[in-house]
Scaffold this motif. Sequence first.
Motif, PDB file in Angstrom:
ATOM      1  N   VAL A  27       0.855  -1.188   0.000  1.00  0.00           N
ATOM      2  CA  VAL A  27       0.000   0.000   0.000  1.00  0.00           C
ATOM      3  C   VAL A  27       0.892   1.238   0.000  1.00  0.00           C
ATOM      4  O   VAL A  27       1.885   1.294   0.731  1.00  0.00           O
ATOM      5  CB  VAL A  27      -0.918   0.015   1.250  1.00  0.00           C
ATOM      6  N   ARG A  28       0.526   2.223  -0.807  1.00  0.00           N
ATOM      7  CA  ARG A  28       1.266   3.490  -0.822  1.00  0.00           C
ATOM      8  C   ARG A  28       0.790   4.331   0.352  1.00  0.00           C
ATOM      9  O   ARG A  28      -0.379   4.706   0.404  1.00  0.00           O
ATOM     10  CB  ARG A  28       1.036   4.208  -2.143  1.00  0.00           C
ATOM     11  N   VAL A  29       1.706   4.591   1.297  1.00  0.00           N
ATOM     12  CA  VAL A  29       1.385   5.375   2.486  1.00  0.00           C
ATOM     13  C   VAL A  29       2.634   6.101   2.956  1.00  0.00           C
ATOM     14  O   VAL A  29       3.746   5.651   2.703  1.00  0.00           O
ATOM     15  CB  VAL A  29       0.778   4.500   3.604  1.00  0.00           C
ATOM     16  N   ARG A  30       2.439   7.184   3.636  1.00  0.00           N
ATOM     17  CA  ARG A  30       3.539   7.966   4.212  1.00  0.00           C
ATOM     18  C   ARG A  30       4.624   8.314   3.189  1.00  0.00           C
ATOM     19  O   ARG A  30       5.812   8.279   3.491  1.00  0.00           O
ATOM     20  CB  ARG A  30       4.149   7.243   5.407  1.00  0.00           C
ATOM     21  N   GLY A  31       4.235   8.602   1.967  1.00  0.00           N
ATOM     22  CA  GLY A  31       5.197   8.998   0.950  1.00  0.00           C
ATOM     23  C   GLY A  31       5.992   7.858   0.347  1.00  0.00           C
ATOM     24  O   GLY A  31       6.961   8.079  -0.375  1.00  0.00           O
ATOM     25  N   GLY A  32       5.612   6.630   0.646  1.00  0.00           N
ATOM     26  CA  GLY A  32       6.306   5.472   0.096  1.00  0.00           C
ATOM     27  C   GLY A  32       5.344   4.324  -0.076  1.00  0.00           C
ATOM     28  O   GLY A  32       4.139   4.514  -0.123  1.00  0.00           O
ATOM     29  N   ALA A  33       5.870   3.129  -0.158  1.00  0.00           N
ATOM     30  CA  ALA A  33       5.054   1.925  -0.269  1.00  0.00           C
ATOM     31  C   ALA A  33       5.471   0.966   0.841  1.00  0.00           C
ATOM     32  O   ALA A  33       6.663   0.763   1.069  1.00  0.00           O
ATOM     33  CB  ALA A  33       5.235   1.283  -1.634  1.00  0.00           C
ATOM     34  N   GLU A  34       4.475   0.403   1.530  1.00  0.00           N
ATOM     35  CA  GLU A  34       4.756  -0.507   2.645  1.00  0.00           C
ATOM     36  C   GLU A  34       3.948  -1.784   2.498  1.00  0.00           C
ATOM     37  O   GLU A  34       2.835  -1.766   1.973  1.00  0.00           O
ATOM     38  CB  GLU A  34       4.414   0.169   3.976  1.00  0.00           C
ATOM     39  N   HIS A  35       4.514  -2.880   3.006  1.00  0.00           N
ATOM     40  CA  HIS A  35       3.848  -4.177   2.985  1.00  0.00           C
ATOM     41  C   HIS A  35       3.078  -4.388   4.287  1.00  0.00           C
ATOM     42  O   HIS A  35       3.544  -4.018   5.354  1.00  0.00           O
ATOM     43  CB  HIS A  35       4.873  -5.301   2.818  1.00  0.00           C
ATOM     44  N   PHE A  36       1.898  -5.008   4.147  1.00  0.00           N
ATOM     45  CA  PHE A  36       1.052  -5.330   5.300  1.00  0.00           C
ATOM     46  C   PHE A  36       0.574  -6.765   5.174  1.00  0.00           C
ATOM     47  O   PHE A  36       0.334  -7.245   4.063  1.00  0.00           O
ATOM     48  CB  PHE A  36      -0.179  -4.410   5.344  1.00  0.00           C
ATOM     49  N   LEU A  37       0.413  -7.451   6.317  1.00  0.00           N
ATOM     50  CA  LEU A  37      -0.251  -8.745   6.326  1.00  0.00           C
ATOM     51  C   LEU A  37      -1.705  -8.485   5.996  1.00  0.00           C
ATOM     52  O   LEU A  37      -2.276  -7.484   6.449  1.00  0.00           O
ATOM     53  CB  LEU A  37      -0.126  -9.406   7.695  1.00  0.00           C
ATOM     54  N   ALA A  38      -2.339  -9.366   5.232  1.00  0.00           N
ATOM     55  CA  ALA A  38      -3.695  -9.085   4.767  1.00  0.00           C
ATOM     56  C   ALA A  38      -4.616 -10.292   4.878  1.00  0.00           C
ATOM     57  O   ALA A  38      -4.204 -11.430   4.654  1.00  0.00           O
ATOM     58  CB  ALA A  38      -3.652  -8.611   3.319  1.00  0.00           C
ATOM     59  N   TYR A  39      -5.864  -9.990   5.215  1.00  0.00           N
ATOM     60  CA  TYR A  39      -6.936 -10.966   5.298  1.00  0.00           C
ATOM     61  C   TYR A  39      -8.110 -10.460   4.463  1.00  0.00           C
ATOM     62  O   TYR A  39      -8.291  -9.246   4.332  1.00  0.00           O
ATOM     63  CB  TYR A  39      -7.392 -11.147   6.743  1.00  0.00           C
ATOM     64  N   PRO A  40      -8.944 -11.374   3.944  1.00  0.00           N
ATOM     65  CA  PRO A  40     -10.122 -10.921   3.186  1.00  0.00           C
ATOM     66  C   PRO A  40     -11.152 -10.312   4.131  1.00  0.00           C
ATOM     67  O   PRO A  40     -11.385 -10.831   5.226  1.00  0.00           O
ATOM     68  CB  PRO A  40     -10.647 -12.201   2.536  1.00  0.00           C
ATOM     69  N   ALA A  41     -11.780  -9.238   3.715  1.00  0.00           N
ATOM     70  CA  ALA A  41     -12.770  -8.549   4.553  1.00  0.00           C
ATOM     71  C   ALA A  41     -13.964  -9.444   4.862  1.00  0.00           C
ATOM     72  O   ALA A  41     -14.514  -9.381   5.955  1.00  0.00           O
ATOM     73  CB  ALA A  41     -13.228  -7.263   3.876  1.00  0.00           C
ATOM     74  N   THR A  42     -14.359 -10.295   3.917  1.00  0.00           N
ATOM     75  CA  THR A  42     -15.515 -11.153   4.137  1.00  0.00           C
ATOM     76  C   THR A  42     -15.161 -12.449   4.851  1.00  0.00           C
ATOM     77  O   THR A  42     -16.027 -13.136   5.344  1.00  0.00           O
ATOM     78  CB  THR A  42     -16.198 -11.520   2.812  1.00  0.00           C
ATOM     79  N   GLY A  43     -13.908 -12.805   4.846  1.00  0.00           N
ATOM     80  CA  GLY A  43     -13.477 -14.045   5.477  1.00  0.00           C
ATOM     81  C   GLY A  43     -13.564 -15.256   4.574  1.00  0.00           C
ATOM     82  O   GLY A  43     -13.004 -16.302   4.868  1.00  0.00           O
ATOM     83  N   THR A  44     -14.277 -15.141   3.438  1.00  0.00           N
ATOM     84  CA  THR A  44     -14.437 -16.288   2.542  1.00  0.00           C
ATOM     85  C   THR A  44     -13.863 -16.048   1.149  1.00  0.00           C
ATOM     86  O   THR A  44     -13.732 -16.983   0.374  1.00  0.00           O
ATOM     87  CB  THR A  44     -15.926 -16.662   2.385  1.00  0.00           C
ATOM     88  N   ASP A  45     -13.545 -14.809   0.824  1.00  0.00           N
ATOM     89  CA  ASP A  45     -13.004 -14.495  -0.506  1.00  0.00           C
ATOM     90  C   ASP A  45     -11.569 -14.973  -0.651  1.00  0.00           C
ATOM     91  O   ASP A  45     -10.815 -15.002   0.311  1.00  0.00           O
ATOM     92  CB  ASP A  45     -13.013 -12.989  -0.764  1.00  0.00           C
ATOM     93  N   ARG A  46     -11.224 -15.333  -1.875  1.00  0.00           N
ATOM     94  CA  ARG A  46      -9.830 -15.616  -2.232  1.00  0.00           C
ATOM     95  C   ARG A  46      -9.420 -14.521  -3.208  1.00  0.00           C
ATOM     96  O   ARG A  46     -10.076 -14.339  -4.232  1.00  0.00           O
ATOM     97  CB  ARG A  46      -9.701 -16.999  -2.860  1.00  0.00           C
ATOM     98  N   ILE A  47      -8.368 -13.799  -2.891  1.00  0.00           N
ATOM     99  CA  ILE A  47      -7.915 -12.689  -3.722  1.00  0.00           C
ATOM    100  C   ILE A  47      -6.512 -13.012  -4.205  1.00  0.00           C
ATOM    101  O   ILE A  47      -5.592 -13.171  -3.406  1.00  0.00           O
ATOM    102  CB  ILE A  47      -7.944 -11.359  -2.932  1.00  0.00           C
ATOM    103  N   GLU A  48      -6.378 -13.109  -5.500  1.00  0.00           N
ATOM    104  CA  GLU A  48      -5.129 -13.556  -6.107  1.00  0.00           C
ATOM    105  C   GLU A  48      -4.085 -12.436  -6.207  1.00  0.00           C
ATOM    106  O   GLU A  48      -4.420 -11.251  -6.218  1.00  0.00           O
ATOM    107  CB  GLU A  48      -5.391 -14.127  -7.495  1.00  0.00           C
ATOM    108  N   ARG A  49      -2.859 -12.854  -6.326  1.00  0.00           N
ATOM    109  CA  ARG A  49      -1.725 -11.951  -6.501  1.00  0.00           C
ATOM    110  C   ARG A  49      -1.952 -11.036  -7.703  1.00  0.00           C
ATOM    111  O   ARG A  49      -2.425 -11.473  -8.746  1.00  0.00           O
ATOM    112  CB  ARG A  49      -0.474 -12.795  -6.698  1.00  0.00           C
ATOM    113  N   GLY A  50      -1.635  -9.757  -7.537  1.00  0.00           N
ATOM    114  CA  GLY A  50      -1.788  -8.782  -8.608  1.00  0.00           C
ATOM    115  C   GLY A  50      -3.099  -8.027  -8.578  1.00  0.00           C
ATOM    116  O   GLY A  50      -3.253  -7.019  -9.256  1.00  0.00           O
ATOM    117  N   THR A  51      -4.060  -8.481  -7.788  1.00  0.00           N
ATOM    118  CA  THR A  51      -5.366  -7.826  -7.704  1.00  0.00           C
ATOM    119  C   THR A  51      -5.251  -6.501  -6.960  1.00  0.00           C
ATOM    120  O   THR A  51      -4.576  -6.412  -5.934  1.00  0.00           O
ATOM    121  CB  THR A  51      -6.373  -8.740  -6.963  1.00  0.00           C
TER     122      THR A  51
END
Length: 72
Positions: A27-51
């Motif tokens: 995610v682009r934040v604080r003038g740069g880009a940072e990595h975050f651990l991520a979970y689907p908001a619905t709990g059941t979605d699968r979100i592929e790399r690049g989305t």
Amino acid sequence: MDDVSMVGLMGRVTGTIGPGLVGEVIVRVRGGAEHFLAYPATGTDRIERGTVVMVVEHLPPRTVYVQAAYDS
């Protein structure tokens, strides 16, 4: 960075997100880009790399819940 300022930011999946998986987004934040651990908001979605995703919840310091930004 507090929860209010992270919610609504856009990012890109760098590690598949889904049930039983701890994914990763950049995610682009604080003038740069940072990595975050991520979970689907619905709990059941699968979100592929690049989305492109939108942050819907932030749990400091490095965890976000996301949903796909665009319908596929």
